[in-house]
Design an enzyme around this catalytic site. Sequence first.
Site, short mmCIF file in Angstrom:
data_model
loop_
_atom_site.label_atom_id
_atom_site.label_comp_id
_atom_site.label_asym_id
_atom_site.label_seq_id
_atom_site.Cartn_x
_atom_site.Cartn_y
_atom_site.Cartn_z
N TRP A 127 66.73 36.68 51.41
CA TRP A 127 66.02 35.83 50.02
C TRP A 127 67.54 35.47 49.47
O TRP A 127 68.35 36.98 48.83
CB TRP A 127 65.27 36.79 49.53
CG TRP A 127 64.62 36.17 48.56
CD1 TRP A 127 64.26 34.79 48.16
CD2 TRP A 127 64.34 37.11 46.78
NE1 TRP A 127 63.36 35.10 46.94
CE2 TRP A 127 63.54 35.79 46.47
CE3 TRP A 127 63.98 38.27 46.82
CZ2 TRP A 127 63.35 35.79 45.15
CZ3 TRP A 127 64.14 38.50 45.25
CH2 TRP A 127 63.31 36.84 44.48
N ASP A 208 61.85 45.26 51.88
CA ASP A 208 60.71 45.00 50.43
C ASP A 208 59.78 44.22 51.73
O ASP A 208 60.17 42.83 52.19
CB ASP A 208 61.96 43.42 50.22
CG ASP A 208 61.31 42.88 49.26
OD1 ASP A 208 60.77 42.37 48.70
OD2 ASP A 208 62.66 41.50 48.63
N ALA A 210 56.73 41.38 50.52
CA ALA A 210 56.50 40.68 49.22
C ALA A 210 55.51 39.89 50.09
O ALA A 210 54.23 38.90 49.31
CB ALA A 210 57.88 39.68 48.76
N LYS A 243 52.33 37.11 45.91
CA LYS A 243 51.63 36.42 46.73
C LYS A 243 49.99 37.09 47.54
O LYS A 243 49.17 36.03 47.49
CB LYS A 243 52.58 36.31 48.05
CG LYS A 243 54.12 36.60 48.13
CD LYS A 243 54.79 35.10 47.42
CE LYS A 243 55.98 35.22 46.36
NZ LYS A 243 57.18 35.35 46.56
C1 LMR Z 1 60.77 32.24 47.33
O1 LMR Z 1 61.26 33.00 47.91
O2 LMR Z 1 60.29 30.63 47.56
C2 LMR Z 1 58.95 33.43 46.19
O3 LMR Z 1 59.98 34.94 46.60
C3 LMR Z 1 59.59 32.64 45.68
C4 LMR Z 1 61.58 33.51 44.60
O4 LMR Z 1 61.13 33.80 43.37
O5 LMR Z 1 62.12 32.77 44.59
#
Ligand code: LMR
Length: 394
Positions: A127, A208, A210, A243
Site C-alpha cells: 500500500w 496490517d 484491513a 471496510k
Molecule cells: C486503498 O488502498 O484504496 C484504501 O486503503 C484507501 C486508502 O486510504 O488508500
Amino acid sequence: MFETLQAQPADKILALMQMYREDPRETKIDLGVGVYKDATGLTPIMRAVKTAEQQIWDSQDSKVYTGLIGDPAFGDAMVKLVLGDAVPRANVAAAATPGGTGAVRQAFEMIRMARPDARVFVSNPTWPNHLSILKYLEMEMVPYRYFDDETRGVDFDGMIADLKTAHKGDVVLLHGCCHNPTGANLNAAQWDAVIEVLLETGATPMIDIAYQGFGDGLDADAAATRNVVASMPECLIAASCSKNFGIYRERTGLLMAISADTSAQGLNQQTLAFLNRQNFSFPPDHGARIVTTILNDDTLRADWMAELEDVRNAMLGLREQLAGELQRLSGSDRFGFLAEHRGMFSRIGTSPEKVEALREKHGIYMVGDSRMNIAGLNAQTVPVLAAAIIDVGV
Ligand code: LMR
C-alpha cells in the site's frame, strides 16, 4: 515562515479520486480507491451499523472523554474478532486509533521508539501509504519480492530469499489477508514457511489487517494472523474497521502489541497510551462504539456477519464474471488469476501507458500500477471493463 514549505508528492490513490470526480463522462467507471460499492454504485451503511447508531443515540448521555486507549470494551471485542483465542488476552496491549492508518502510524512510531535503527521490510509492492509514512518518519525500509509479474501470484521463493536477510531488531510488514494492492495471497503452508524464517532471523512481524471478512470469511481471513501471533514471541497488529463495518469516515482502528508473556504487556500498554497522547490524545469514539455494540449483541452481530458475507460473495461473483468474460474475449486462460485473487483488489499487471489508455479512451479509472478495485464493478460494468482491457491490449 510557510514560504519555506516544499510541495509534497500527491497520494496516487487520492489523486485518482479527484481525477475521477472531474471527468464529465457519464459512462466513467471508478476502480480506484478501496471502497465497497453495491450494484447501484452506492457505499451503503450496513444495517447493523444503522441499528447500533440508533441504540447509541437513544442511550448515550455523555460525550465526555473515554480513555487514552479508547473504551477498553472496544479493545476486548476487536482483540477477540481478530485474534480469536490464539493468545491469552493478558499478553495483548491494545489501543484504539483513528482508522487502520492511525494504527499503522502508531506501530511504526512504537518500532522507532524501541529501535531507532530498525529496518522495516515491506512487500514489493505494498500500500503506497506504508512507504509514505515510513519515509516521513525517516525509517529505513527494505522491499522484499512479493508479486510475480508472470503468474500474477506470489513470488514465494523471492519473498523467502529476501526475508532471510532480515535480522533481530528488524520488522517484517505483512498483509494479514487480501493483499493491497495485488490481491495475491499466501496459502497456509506458505505462511508456515514465513513464520519459520521469522523465527530463524529473529525479526519481528507486523501485520496490517484491513480487509478481514472480504477474502474467504471472517475466521479464514484471520487464520494467518492468529498463526503468526501464536508462533512468535512478539508481534504488532494494525486492524481496521473501515471496510468490514463500512464505517470509512468514522476512523476506527486498533493497534495491538503482543508479547510472549504478561510481564511485557504493561510497558507496551503504557507506550501505546503515551503515543496516542502525543499524536492526537483521545482516539475517536463513535465508530468504536458502533463496532462494540455490534460485536457484543448476538442479533446485531449475526446480521452484520450475514451482510458482510453478502458483500464478500458479491465480490467473488464479480471476480468469476470478469475472469469468465475475459476468457471468452481473449480465448485464453491468462486472466484466470482474477478469480484466484482475494479481497477488494487485483493487480492486472500491465503498463502505466495501458492504464492511462483505459482511463483516457474508456473512462475506466484504476491506480497507475494497474490495481483495480473489484468492488467498484457491477454485473453491467464487468463486460464493459473486459472489452476495454482487450481493446487496449492488456
Ligand atoms: C486503498 O488502498 O484504496 C484504501 O486503503 C484507501 C486508502 O486510504 O488508500
